[in-house]
Design a protein around this motif. Structure first.
Motif, mmCIF file in Angstrom:
data_model
loop_
_atom_site.group_PDB
_atom_site.id
_atom_site.type_symbol
_atom_site.label_atom_id
_atom_site.label_comp_id
_atom_site.label_asym_id
_atom_site.label_seq_id
_atom_site.Cartn_x
_atom_site.Cartn_y
_atom_site.Cartn_z
ATOM 1 N N TYR A 79 22.350 31.544 79.613
ATOM 2 C CA TYR A 79 21.391 30.538 80.047
ATOM 3 C C TYR A 79 21.916 29.824 81.284
ATOM 4 C CZ TYR A 79 19.036 31.121 75.589
ATOM 5 O OH TYR A 79 18.359 31.649 74.519
ATOM 6 N N THR A 133 23.582 31.601 71.347
ATOM 7 C CA THR A 133 22.873 32.422 70.367
ATOM 8 C C THR A 133 21.380 32.157 70.318
ATOM 9 O OG1 THR A 133 23.348 30.822 68.631
ATOM 10 C CG2 THR A 133 24.907 32.641 68.888
ATOM 11 N N SER A 134 20.917 30.993 70.828
ATOM 12 C CA SER A 134 19.489 30.689 70.726
ATOM 13 C C SER A 134 19.048 29.733 71.828
ATOM 14 C CB SER A 134 19.177 30.044 69.373
ATOM 15 O OG SER A 134 19.716 28.729 69.326
ATOM 16 N N ARG A 135 17.739 29.715 72.058
ATOM 17 C CA ARG A 135 17.170 28.775 73.027
ATOM 18 C C ARG A 135 17.369 27.334 72.543
ATOM 19 N NH1 ARG A 135 14.265 29.180 77.555
ATOM 20 N NH2 ARG A 135 12.900 27.466 78.128
ATOM 21 N N GLU A 141 19.877 26.160 70.897
ATOM 22 C CA GLU A 141 21.251 25.787 71.244
ATOM 23 C C GLU A 141 21.348 25.487 72.743
ATOM 24 O OE1 GLU A 141 25.812 27.484 70.603
ATOM 25 O OE2 GLU A 141 24.112 28.811 70.212
#
Length: 113
Positions: free
Chosen positions: A4, A82-84, A86
């Protein structure tokens, strides 16, 4: 896991002169926490003292960036998460430290990279 981009344009940082030391300290704390968490890839700021150049497929160089595009400046951080959700949480921490909103983007996955 995805990478990201958390970033802000230079004009977004409107900080009173007497707060710069705290901004630097607070932003470095968040970066150190990202490193300790094992999610930090890299980060920094665009050196606005070095003007951009356009390099063509032939190797020809022209001064300046794309004339139709807004200037690319400010700061950025790349984190692998691991995720948006996060990513949003880390972007909020960086926004608080930098005293300005952050743009959040995800890099597309390229299996050849």
């Amino acid at each position: 896991m995805a990478k990201y981009l958390i970033s802000f344009p230079g004009a977004a940082m409107v900080v009173p002169d007497d707060e710069w030391e705290a901004v630097v300290r607070d932003s470095h704390v968040v970066i150190e926490e990202a490193k300790a968490a094992g999610v930090y890839v890299f980060g920094g700021g665009i050196d606005e003292g070095v003007p951009p150049v356009l390099v063509s497929a032939t190797g020809a160089i022209a001064q300046g960036g794309y004339p139709w595009a807004p200037p690319l400046n400010g700061g950025f951080t790349v984190l692998e998460l691991t995720s948006r959700g996060e990513a949003v949480a880390w972007a909020a921490r960086i926004a608080k430290a930098c005293r300005c909103d952050q743009e959040l983007r995800v890099f597309g996955y390229d299996p050849q990279s």
